[in-house]
Design a protein around this motif. Structure first.
Motif, PDB file in Angstrom:
ATOM      1  N   PHE A   1     -13.960  -4.716  -5.200  1.00  0.00           N
ATOM      2  CA  PHE A   1     -14.549  -2.947  -5.194  1.00  0.00           C
ATOM      3  C   PHE A   1     -16.146  -2.924  -4.998  1.00  0.00           C
ATOM      4  CE2 PHE A   1     -10.512  -3.038  -7.067  1.00  0.00           C
ATOM      5  CZ  PHE A   1      -9.954  -1.908  -6.837  1.00  0.00           C
TER       6      PHE A   1
ATOM      7  N   LEU B   1      -6.888   3.671  -5.568  1.00  0.00           N
ATOM      8  CA  LEU B   1      -7.928   3.407  -4.917  1.00  0.00           C
ATOM      9  C   LEU B   1      -8.210   4.802  -4.060  1.00  0.00           C
ATOM     10  CD1 LEU B   1      -5.907   0.406  -2.404  1.00  0.00           C
ATOM     11  CD2 LEU B   1      -7.571   0.299  -4.045  1.00  0.00           C
TER      12      LEU B   1
ATOM     13  N   THR C   1     -13.244   3.712   1.188  1.00  0.00           N
ATOM     14  CA  THR C   1     -14.342   3.025   1.312  1.00  0.00           C
ATOM     15  C   THR C   1     -14.272   2.428  -0.129  1.00  0.00           C
ATOM     16  OG1 THR C   1     -15.863   4.291   0.159  1.00  0.00           O
ATOM     17  CG2 THR C   1     -14.811   4.509   3.097  1.00  0.00           C
TER      18      THR C   1
ATOM     19  N   ALA D   1     -12.916  -0.009  -2.012  1.00  0.00           N
ATOM     20  CA  ALA D   1     -12.539  -1.428  -1.633  1.00  0.00           C
ATOM     21  C   ALA D   1     -12.363  -1.836  -0.881  1.00  0.00           C
ATOM     22  CB  ALA D   1     -11.002  -1.062  -2.382  1.00  0.00           C
ATOM     23  N   THR D   2     -12.735  -3.429  -0.361  1.00  0.00           N
ATOM     24  CA  THR D   2     -12.318  -4.291   0.953  1.00  0.00           C
ATOM     25  C   THR D   2     -11.208  -5.703  -0.057  1.00  0.00           C
ATOM     26  OG1 THR D   2     -14.340  -5.723  -0.014  1.00  0.00           O
ATOM     27  CG2 THR D   2     -14.248  -3.445   1.988  1.00  0.00           C
TER      28      THR D   2
ATOM     29  N   PHE E   1      -2.423   0.221  -4.496  1.00  0.00           N
ATOM     30  CA  PHE E   1      -2.852  -0.255  -4.231  1.00  0.00           C
ATOM     31  C   PHE E   1      -1.878  -1.626  -5.294  1.00  0.00           C
ATOM     32  CE2 PHE E   1      -3.736  -5.643  -4.397  1.00  0.00           C
ATOM     33  CZ  PHE E   1      -4.032  -5.450  -2.897  1.00  0.00           C
TER      34      PHE E   1
ATOM     35  N   TYR F   1      -6.267   1.220   5.760  1.00  0.00           N
ATOM     36  CA  TYR F   1      -6.234   1.909   4.892  1.00  0.00           C
ATOM     37  C   TYR F   1      -7.148   2.698   3.448  1.00  0.00           C
ATOM     38  CZ  TYR F   1      -1.237   2.792   6.417  1.00  0.00           C
ATOM     39  OH  TYR F   1      -0.237   3.038   6.953  1.00  0.00           O
ATOM     40  N   LEU F   2      -7.941   0.777   3.691  1.00  0.00           N
ATOM     41  CA  LEU F   2      -8.200   1.252   2.058  1.00  0.00           C
ATOM     42  C   LEU F   2      -9.893   2.026   2.493  1.00  0.00           C
ATOM     43  CD1 LEU F   2      -9.003  -2.539   1.429  1.00  0.00           C
ATOM     44  CD2 LEU F   2      -7.679  -0.822   0.478  1.00  0.00           C
ATOM     45  N   GLU F   3     -10.044   2.023   4.012  1.00  0.00           N
ATOM     46  CA  GLU F   3     -11.071   3.060   4.404  1.00  0.00           C
ATOM     47  C   GLU F   3     -11.262   4.543   4.381  1.00  0.00           C
ATOM     48  OE1 GLU F   3     -14.887   3.433   6.328  1.00  0.00           O
ATOM     49  OE2 GLU F   3     -14.121   1.766   4.895  1.00  0.00           O
TER      50      GLU F   3
ATOM     51  N   LEU G   1      -9.527  -8.704  -3.999  1.00  0.00           N
ATOM     52  CA  LEU G   1      -9.643  -7.320  -3.381  1.00  0.00           C
ATOM     53  C   LEU G   1     -11.023  -7.181  -3.819  1.00  0.00           C
ATOM     54  CD1 LEU G   1      -8.474  -4.511  -2.221  1.00  0.00           C
ATOM     55  CD2 LEU G   1      -7.464  -4.585  -4.555  1.00  0.00           C
TER      56      LEU G   1
ATOM     57  N   ASN H   1      -6.991  -2.899   4.910  1.00  0.00           N
ATOM     58  CA  ASN H   1      -8.333  -2.539   5.429  1.00  0.00           C
ATOM     59  C   ASN H   1      -8.570  -1.291   6.278  1.00  0.00           C
ATOM     60  OD1 ASN H   1     -10.002  -4.539   3.457  1.00  0.00           O
ATOM     61  ND2 ASN H   1      -9.727  -5.520   5.776  1.00  0.00           N
TER      62      ASN H   1
ATOM     63  N   ILE I   1       0.947  -1.625  -0.030  1.00  0.00           N
ATOM     64  CA  ILE I   1      -0.370   0.011  -0.231  1.00  0.00           C
ATOM     65  C   ILE I   1       1.512   1.448  -0.435  1.00  0.00           C
ATOM     66  CG2 ILE I   1      -1.726   2.031   1.191  1.00  0.00           C
ATOM     67  CD1 ILE I   1      -2.930  -1.318  -0.022  1.00  0.00           C
TER      68      ILE I   1
END
Length: 276
Positions: free
Chosen positions: A78, A59, A62, A64-65, A43, A107-109, A76, A105, A33
């Protein structure tokens, strides 16, 4: 490329056409990341054999998870599209899978997320990574010998089986480090160029000891430990006077420190014999 915020070993996996089965690809890799130079969160999947980034996804918060598909295989996905990217954990132990996934997750949030590692509760990795990459630190023979002594104490019971699984946080503890400043006060001036700029000049032993027990130092050690476990620090460790292979993991790093200490001790012995 920007600042690496998180990295861990993982390979890619591919879905069999027309089925829901996913097959792991054997190529060694790492998920990274990265806070890109464009100010966006990326990512990336990096091939650890060729050292080439083969996948780079931008990314948005919110969108992607990263969730478990089965076993140690993760996907991963979307919310804004039907994209699915499958990966499998390549670390020999699964003990830290949940840590990596949770922080990923995070960082994805929220790109401003601060990772949570069990051994630290402070400071994100980007600061320490930048400081490490900009340092020209060259370990002295005496420093290497002292660290080697610590390693011998901790690995003496495992001489036949190689370096046991441990973290640098288990070795670079205040209890192990601070006695060195008392027995070898000449180490303190050599550390000065790498210490925070607001310290008195020259720094006192007390000031250096406060750094060693600080949460920021513990976080930096933990982040370096995490980075070593990705196997991607070959270039960085050359600045420590170690071979590139030392950056491929905790075990190779500790072995390289021990081997260099042995060489320095042998050279010192030869020099003493020449002057006798």
């Amino acid at each position: 490329m920007g600042d690496t915020l998180l990295a861990f070993k993982a390979g890619r996996a591919l879905r069999r056409e027309g089925t829901n089965f996913v097959d792991p690809v054997a190529t060694k890799g790492a998920i990274m990341i990265v806070n890109g130079d464009d100010g966006l969160l990326h990512f990336m999947w990096k091939n650890r054999t060729s050292n080439v980034v083969e996948e780079d996804l931008i990314l948005f918060p919110t969108d992607a998870t990263f969730v478990k598909a089965s076993g140690r295989t993760y996907v991963l996905k979307f919310s804004s599209s039907d994209q699915r990217h499958f990966f499998w954990m390549q670390d020999a132990s699964s003990a830290r899978d949940d840590e990596f996934v949770s922080n990923l997750n995070g960082y994805l949030e929220d790109p401003e997320f601060t990772p949570n590692w069990p051994s630290t509760s402070s400071a994100g990795p980007s600061t320490s990574a930048q400081g490490a990459s900009s340092s020209n630190f060259q370990a002295t023979p005496e420093q290497i010998e002292q660290l080697s002594s610590l390693l011998n104490q901790m690995t003496g019971s495992n001489q036949g089986g190689g370096v046991p699984e441990m973290s640098l946080s288990d070795i670079l503890t205040p209890a192990n480090i601070t006695p060195l400043f008392t027995s070898h006060p000449q180490l303190i001036p050599t550390l000065f160029p790498h210490l925070p700029p607001d310290l008195p000049s020259p720094p006192s032993q007390e000031a250096v000891e406060r750094i060693v027990i600080s949460p920021q130092f513990r976080a930096a050690v933990t982040n370096f430990d995490q980075a070593l476990r990705t196997g991607l620090l070959g270039g960085l460790v050359r600045g420590l006077g170690l071979p590139e292979e030392a950056g491929t993991g905790i075990g190779p790093f500790l072995r390289a420190v021990q081997e260099q200490a042995d060489r320095e001790n042998a050279n010192s012995s030869d020099d003493r014999m020449d002057t006798d």
